[in-house]
Structure formats: structure tokens, C-alpha cells
Write a protein that holds these residues in place. Structure first.
Motif, mmCIF file in Angstrom:
data_model
loop_
_atom_site.group_PDB
_atom_site.id
_atom_site.type_symbol
_atom_site.label_atom_id
_atom_site.label_comp_id
_atom_site.label_asym_id
_atom_site.label_seq_id
_atom_site.Cartn_x
_atom_site.Cartn_y
_atom_site.Cartn_z
ATOM 1 N N UNK A 153 -3.634 3.117 -0.800
ATOM 2 C CA UNK A 153 -3.868 2.700 -2.177
ATOM 3 C C UNK A 153 -3.070 1.432 -2.454
ATOM 4 N N UNK A 154 -3.740 0.398 -2.974
ATOM 5 C CA UNK A 154 -3.055 -0.859 -3.264
ATOM 6 C C UNK A 154 -2.090 -0.674 -4.439
ATOM 7 N N UNK A 155 -0.874 -1.171 -4.273
ATOM 8 C CA UNK A 155 0.152 -1.030 -5.312
ATOM 9 C C UNK A 155 1.069 -2.253 -5.292
ATOM 10 N N UNK A 156 1.934 -2.343 -6.301
ATOM 11 C CA UNK A 156 3.122 -3.184 -6.250
ATOM 12 C C UNK A 156 4.311 -2.234 -6.280
ATOM 13 N N UNK A 157 5.292 -2.478 -5.453
ATOM 14 C CA UNK A 157 6.458 -1.597 -5.421
ATOM 15 C C UNK A 157 7.727 -2.435 -5.358
ATOM 16 N N UNK A 170 0.837 -1.203 0.000
ATOM 17 C CA UNK A 170 0.000 0.000 0.000
ATOM 18 C C UNK A 170 0.871 1.253 0.000
ATOM 19 N N UNK A 171 0.466 2.209 -0.794
ATOM 20 C CA UNK A 171 1.007 3.559 -0.668
ATOM 21 C C UNK A 171 0.185 4.238 0.424
ATOM 22 N N UNK A 172 0.838 4.940 1.309
ATOM 23 C CA UNK A 172 0.123 5.532 2.438
ATOM 24 C C UNK A 172 0.807 6.798 2.920
ATOM 25 N N UNK A 173 0.040 7.614 3.629
ATOM 26 C CA UNK A 173 0.576 8.765 4.337
ATOM 27 C C UNK A 173 0.259 8.594 5.814
ATOM 28 N N UNK A 174 1.272 8.772 6.638
ATOM 29 C CA UNK A 174 1.067 8.724 8.086
ATOM 30 C C UNK A 174 1.129 10.152 8.612
ATOM 31 N N UNK A 188 4.352 11.588 6.791
ATOM 32 C CA UNK A 188 5.340 10.684 6.214
ATOM 33 C C UNK A 188 4.685 9.906 5.085
ATOM 34 N N UNK A 189 5.309 9.891 3.924
ATOM 35 C CA UNK A 189 4.802 9.120 2.783
ATOM 36 C C UNK A 189 5.656 7.863 2.632
ATOM 37 N N UNK A 190 4.999 6.728 2.497
ATOM 38 C CA UNK A 190 5.742 5.480 2.471
ATOM 39 C C UNK A 190 4.996 4.380 1.727
ATOM 40 N N UNK A 191 5.703 3.278 1.483
ATOM 41 C CA UNK A 191 5.132 2.083 0.876
ATOM 42 C C UNK A 191 5.233 0.956 1.893
ATOM 43 N N UNK A 192 4.081 0.318 2.169
ATOM 44 C CA UNK A 192 4.017 -0.674 3.231
ATOM 45 C C UNK A 192 3.683 -2.037 2.638
ATOM 46 N N UNK A 193 4.481 -3.076 2.911
ATOM 47 C CA UNK A 193 4.128 -4.414 2.449
ATOM 48 C C UNK A 193 2.755 -4.819 2.974
ATOM 49 N N UNK A 194 2.001 -5.537 2.155
ATOM 50 C CA UNK A 194 0.623 -5.892 2.518
ATOM 51 C C UNK A 194 0.554 -6.607 3.862
#
Length: 216
Positions: free
Chosen positions: A206-210, A140-144, A176-182
């Protein structure tokens, strides 16, 4: 199965080339990232033109995050001695969205079926050595969004999970903007809420692959 491995797949971040010689026959393997069958077909044709004077241009490719589409060709070599072994190298390495063409310049000595299988297999392995390979991870792309007093706690939790923020914005609150493993999302949200007495917010999921940079 390794934690999170079922939600990921390997890809070529950059293609490459390798060569294997067997009894004076040259086997030149060229690999390239390809996201569609059309792209792979164009790549094969490009290599045919580049090595127009070669006897064979055998190929294999795997398309889709789960390897839904696979194709291979012996291009005139005895059935099962080229394309299939090449494809098995890609699938064995769990590489997706990738194509390989092995161009053969005949050296005048017949190799036999076993020799051909070995040569085409080894050529692909040599080509892979020159490629940049990474792992695409589902997440997921996310903002904390957090109060300044809580940023240190959040950064500690992220570091403990091997997650580095992509960027940070400091206004009224820290974002903080980050990518979190599912597989990490649920636990991270709970730990962050516990550590900040519920003052932290996860926004814009937002669901993504990174690309997992730890596995490049």
C-alpha cells in the motif's frame, strides 16, 4: 540529488518557539504543524489572541507534500520585510505542512528594512531550533511472508538497507510488517527472491508516506 530525497519532504513532528531581540524589539516565533490552510488560519488567530497587546503578528506557511500552497503576511510591516523572509526560511529548510507566526513587540527604535528582514529571518531560525523535525518518505506498507529457515536472510537484507520491521508474527510462517522506501522496493524484492529461491512473498503493498526515523 541524494538518493530518495525526491520522494520525501521535511515536516514538523512537534512545534516550538524561539525569540530574537533587535534594538529592544522582541520577535517571538511560534511554529506548528498544519495540514491545511484552514488549520494555519486558526493557528494565526490563536497567536493573535495569545499576544493581543503586540504590534505585529506576521506569518508564513507551506501546505502540501510538494509545497503546493504558500502564504505570507507582513501584517503592517513594510512590504517584503517580514512575511516573505519568513517563508523563505521554511522553503529553504524544505519544511512542508508547517506554519510560523512571528509576534513583534516594538522596542521604540526603527530598524529599517534590512534590520527587519534580518530580525524576522533570525526569529524563525531560532524557533526552528526548538522544533522536532522529521522527514516524510514516500514508500509502501508491506508484509513479508517467509519460511522460518529464511527469516535470518530477510532480516539481514533489511538491516543492510536500514529498514527495521514494525512488528513480527510467528505462526505457520513468519510475517514481518514494515515500511519500505519507494526507491528500495524493487531491489529488495529481487534480493529477497534470490536469497530464498523465490520462497518469500510481499503482501498487502500500500502506497504511503511514513516518518523516516533516521532523519529526525
Amino acid at each position: 540529488m541524494e538518493r530518495g530525497r525526491e520522494n520525501s519532504y521535511r515536516v514538523l513532528l512537534a512545534g516550538g518557539e524561539g525569540e530574537y531581540v533587535e534594538k529592544k524589539s522582541r520577535f517571538i516565533a511560534t511554529l506548528r504543524p498544519c495540514a491545511s490552510e484552514e488549520e494555519a488560519a486558526c493557528f494565526v488567530e490563536e497567536i493573535r489572541k495569545k499576544y493581543w497587546d503586540a504590534r505585529h503578528h506576521c506569518y508564513a506557511y507551506v501546505i502540501g507534500s510538494k509545497g503546493e500552497l504558500t502564504r505570507c503576511s507582513d501584517d503592517g510591516e513594510p512590504s517584503g520585510t517580514a512575511g516573505r523572509p519568513m517563508l523563505e526560511v521554511l522553503t529553504g529548510e524544505e519544511v512542508r505542512n508547517a506554519a510560523v507566526v512571528v509576534t513583534r513587540y516594538f522596542g521604540g527604535v526603527l530598524l529599517g528594512t534590512g534590520g527587519l528582514v534580518r530580525a524576522y529571518t533570525q526569529a524563525v531560525k531560532e524557533g526552528l531550533k526548538s522544533c522536532a523535525v522529521g522527514r516524510m518518505r514516500q514508500g509502501y506498507a508491506a508484509e513479508i511472508e517467509a519460511d522460518y529457515a529464511d527469516v535470518g536472510k530477510i532480516l539481514y537484507l533489511l538491516k543492510d538497507r536500514g529498514i527495521e520491521p514494525l512488528s513480527a508474527e510467528y505462526g505457520e510462517k513468519a510475517v514481518l510488517r514494515l515500511e519500505i522506501p519507494a526507491e528500495a522496493l524493487q531491489g529488495l524484492r529481487k534480493e529477497a527472491a534470490d536469497a530464498t529461491s523465490g520462497r518469500v512473498a510481499f503482501e498487502g503493498l500500500k502506497e504511503i508516506y511514513f516518518v523516516d526515523k533516521k532523519e529526525n
